[in-house]
Design a protein around this motif. Structure first.
Motif, PDB file in Angstrom:
ATOM      1  N   TYR A   8      40.074  28.405  46.490  1.00  0.00           N
ATOM      2  CA  TYR A   8      39.989  27.909  45.109  1.00  0.00           C
ATOM      3  C   TYR A   8      40.806  28.815  44.193  1.00  0.00           C
ATOM      4  N   ARG A   9      41.037  28.349  42.989  1.00  0.00           N
ATOM      5  CA  ARG A   9      41.693  29.160  41.961  1.00  0.00           C
ATOM      6  C   ARG A   9      40.605  29.759  41.073  1.00  0.00           C
ATOM      7  N   GLY A  10      40.650  31.074  40.867  1.00  0.00           N
ATOM      8  CA  GLY A  10      39.626  31.708  40.050  1.00  0.00           C
ATOM      9  C   GLY A  10      39.950  33.149  39.783  1.00  0.00           C
ATOM     10  N   THR A  11      39.021  33.844  39.154  1.00  0.00           N
ATOM     11  CA  THR A  11      39.204  35.263  38.831  1.00  0.00           C
ATOM     12  C   THR A  11      38.155  36.082  39.564  1.00  0.00           C
ATOM     13  N   ASP A  49      43.164  41.054  35.123  1.00  0.00           N
ATOM     14  CA  ASP A  49      42.135  40.021  34.975  1.00  0.00           C
ATOM     15  C   ASP A  49      42.863  38.677  34.866  1.00  0.00           C
ATOM     16  N   ARG A  50      43.135  38.083  36.010  1.00  0.00           N
ATOM     17  CA  ARG A  50      43.966  36.886  36.014  1.00  0.00           C
ATOM     18  C   ARG A  50      43.451  35.898  37.050  1.00  0.00           C
ATOM     19  N   GLU A  51      43.850  34.666  36.906  1.00  0.00           N
ATOM     20  CA  GLU A  51      43.479  33.632  37.865  1.00  0.00           C
ATOM     21  C   GLU A  51      44.326  33.791  39.120  1.00  0.00           C
ATOM     22  N   GLN A  52      43.674  33.681  40.275  1.00  0.00           N
ATOM     23  CA  GLN A  52      44.376  33.869  41.555  1.00  0.00           C
ATOM     24  C   GLN A  52      43.954  32.787  42.546  1.00  0.00           C
ATOM     25  N   THR A  53      44.710  32.716  43.634  1.00  0.00           N
ATOM     26  CA  THR A  53      44.313  31.878  44.769  1.00  0.00           C
ATOM     27  C   THR A  53      43.378  32.708  45.631  1.00  0.00           C
ATOM     28  N   ARG A  71      37.113  31.761  49.501  1.00  0.00           N
ATOM     29  CA  ARG A  71      35.695  31.738  49.141  1.00  0.00           C
ATOM     30  C   ARG A  71      34.890  32.409  50.271  1.00  0.00           C
ATOM     31  N   PRO A  85      41.505  37.742  47.518  1.00  0.00           N
ATOM     32  CA  PRO A  85      42.758  37.121  47.073  1.00  0.00           C
ATOM     33  C   PRO A  85      43.688  36.838  48.241  1.00  0.00           C
ATOM     34  N   SER A 113      50.252  38.045  42.160  1.00  0.00           N
ATOM     35  CA  SER A 113      50.702  37.410  40.915  1.00  0.00           C
ATOM     36  C   SER A 113      52.150  36.959  40.981  1.00  0.00           C
TER      37      SER A 113
END
Length: 586
Positions: A288-291, A305-309, A312, A323, A327
């Motif tokens: 999922y994409r998230g932080t 603090d960024r959204e990553q692939t 889970r 991760p 980036s």
């Protein structure tokens, strides 16, 4: 012939005939019944918990049930005595004729005695060593190399189909550092004064021959190329040279892998293998994409603090999600781990074992999570961590450094004390415990040096056959049927104790394989050697117990059978540990 498996079957068969058992058979779990050596050898040859396990579902006092079982077992002609101990344990003594038949089987099976079908052909991949190809093997790699190799040998002996694998970490920043270090040595080989090796590059002299080889092959051509061109060429040459050195170092330790898997293949064709692995996880709902929350403690300078692939992984047993992409769009090192596991899974392995250094403890949960996600729980993954090895000489810490730069090389250690001493001692403590390796102790010829003590036992066995040839010059060893000769002849209690120790070997093999603890084999070999040496020493005071008696040819031949059995089991176990079984020692 596994004594304990044999009597487990006999006891279960005897139970099936008891009326009290027949009435409630469907409610009974025979799988919990075991037969094992009693804690105190004076109590008997085998013990079972059968009455303890079955008493509750049968609603019978365990001692009363044990008495019923004992009455039934007394009908077995191979049991000379059976008794109840404590709250309901059953102790069994075996007949002399049974021990003789077992000894005969050991002799007939030779070094195959103890070989098991436990694994049932299950495919197991054991990955071990997997050091970065940036220099010679150092002593820190040594323990994992021995543990992994001996474990693979053990599993093969226990009936698994095993592949020994080395993962070449030939992608990433450390390979760029290696290439630049080699290029510096190349310039040196061309006659340039390179001065002191800059910080951050590998300083060891082991790179000098690589630089010279490049100078001989390319002359000044590399020097005249732009960095993006020479870097690719030097990378390939440096990796090939380092892997050749690593293979040689491992061969010195009698470690040979079946498969060398290159990490660079995962990054080939636009990292197609990694992309496919991530797509597979995505399809299964694990990406999922998230932080991510900030790491505990002081934040790294590059933390964002960024959204990553993200993988889970917390849903499959990990502490945090992981991760998969950086980036800049490149894949993380962990993404390569996912692709590597998937490659193994696609190759059809039922189980993967990773042997890693203790500093890789943080990898355990994430690798187990990958296994669950990729295989859907079908494939077992085990990580064995090897604790540090500390080097001593007569109790004082050792610091050795030759061409390596700043560490003790594996070859340094092997050249000083010998391959067998290194391998056996690396196994003479459980891998999860720290190991102190004393150069003086592993070379002394005494009972305190396990490898000497075990190998000396095998050499002594061989010396008995030379003694027999001197006592009976006409004896045709090739024509002797030693497995038949022991029947009716080997009956002294001291001899039967030695047979009982041999009988433990199949159980040790299966237990060690199931727990993935090859050190158990080394411990057993020491115990067997101790039993043999003790019996040998009895012969000094009691001539009637000596293996060779020139006044009794028939008994001497029978005792040669006993010696042959001991030698076969010692050789079998030493082969699993990867050490030699010498025919004589001076």
């Amino acid at each position: 012939m596994n004594l304990f498996a044999d009597f487990e079957t006999r006891i279960k068969n005897a139970l099936e005939t008891l009326e009290i058992v027949k009435e409630k058979r469907s409610a009974l779990d025979f799988g919990r019944i075991i037969v094992e050596p009693p804690r105190d050898a004076s109590h008997g040859d085998a013990a079972t918990n059968a009455a303890m396990v079955l008493s509750k579902p049968l609603a019978v006092n365990p001692r009363a049930l044990a008495e019923i079982i004992c009455d039934k077992l007394k009908e077995d002609e191979d049991i000379s005595e059976v008794s109840v101990a404590g709250p309901g344990f059953i102790n069994i003594r075996l007949s002399t004729t049974y021990w003789q038949r077992l000894l005969s089987a050991v002799i007939a099976e030779g070094t195959d005695f103890g070989r098991s079908v436990l694994g049932s052909g299950r495919k197991v991949n054991v990955e071990y060593v997997s050091a970065n190809p940036t220099g010679p093997m150092h002593v820190g790699h040594c323990r994992g190399a021995v543990v992994g190799d001996a474990l693979a040998n053990l599993l093969q002996f226990a009936g698994y189909e095993v592949a020994k694998e080395y993962y070449i970490n030939d992608a990433g920043a450390q390979i760029d550092v290696l290439a630049r270090s080699v290029f510096l040595r190349y310039r040196e080989a061309l006659g340039e004064d390179i001065g002191e090796i800059p910080a951050g590059l590998y300083p060891g002299d082991y790179l000098v021959p690589v630089g010279k080889a490049l100078a001989e092959e390319y002359g000044v051509r590399l020097h005249n190329m732009p960095e993006e061109q020479w870097l690719l060429i030097v990378k390939d040459k440096a990796i090939d040279a380092m892997m050749a050195m690593i293979r040689e170092d491992l061969a010195e330790l009698n470690v040979h892998h079946d498969i060398f898997f290159s990490e660079r293949t995962l990054h080939a064709n636009g990292a197609a293998a990694i992309r496919t692995a991530i797509n597979d996880l995505t399809f299964k709902g694990h990406v999922y994409r998230g932080t991510l929350p900030p790491p505990k403690g002081q934040l790294p300078e590059d933390w964002e603090d960024r959204e990553q692939t993200l993988f889970r992984s917390t849903e499959v047993g990990d502490d945090i999600d992981r991760p998969l992409m950086k980036s800049d769009g490149s894949y993380t090192y962990f993404a390569a781990d996912v692709a590597y596991f998937k490659d193994k899974f696609d190759r059809g392995y039922d189980e993967m074992i990773y042997v890693l250094g203790a500093d890789h403890g943080g990898y355990v949960k994430r690798l187990e999570a990958v296994a669950r996600a990729v295989s859907g729980g079908k494939t077992k993954l085990t990580v064995l961590l090897c604790q540090l090895v500390k080097l001593y000489r007569d109790g004082e810490p050792v610091k050795m450094s030759k061409r390596s730069g700043d560490f003790v090389t594996l070859r340094d250690v092997v050249e000083e004390v010998g391959r067998d001493s290194v391998r056996f001692m690396m196994l003479y403590r459980k891998n999860s415990e720290p190991l102190d390796f004393d150069f003086a102790k592993v070379t002394e010829q005494s009972k305190d040096n396990p490898v000497f003590y075990v190998q000396y036992a095998h050499a002594r066995c061989m010396s008995v056959f030379r003694q027999a040839k001197e006592a009976f010059p006409d004896l045709d060893f090739d024509g002797l049927d030693l497995s038949a000769a022991v029947k009716g002849m080997i009956e002294d209690p001291a001899e039967l104790q030695l047979v009982a120790k041999l009988a433990e070997y199949p159980r040790v093999i299966e237990g060690a394989a199931q727990s993935q603890e090859p050190h158990r084999v080394a411990f057993y070999l020491y115990d067997l050697a101790s039993s043999f040496h003790a019996h040998w020493n009895k012969g000094k005071d009691q001539p009637e117990l000596r293996f060779v008696n020139d006044k009794n040819r028939e008994l001497s031949i029978a005792r040669l059978g006993l010696v042959r059995a001991v030698a076969s089991v010692l050789k079998s176990g030493l082969t699993i540990t990867g050490t030699d079984a010498p025919v004589e020692m001076r």
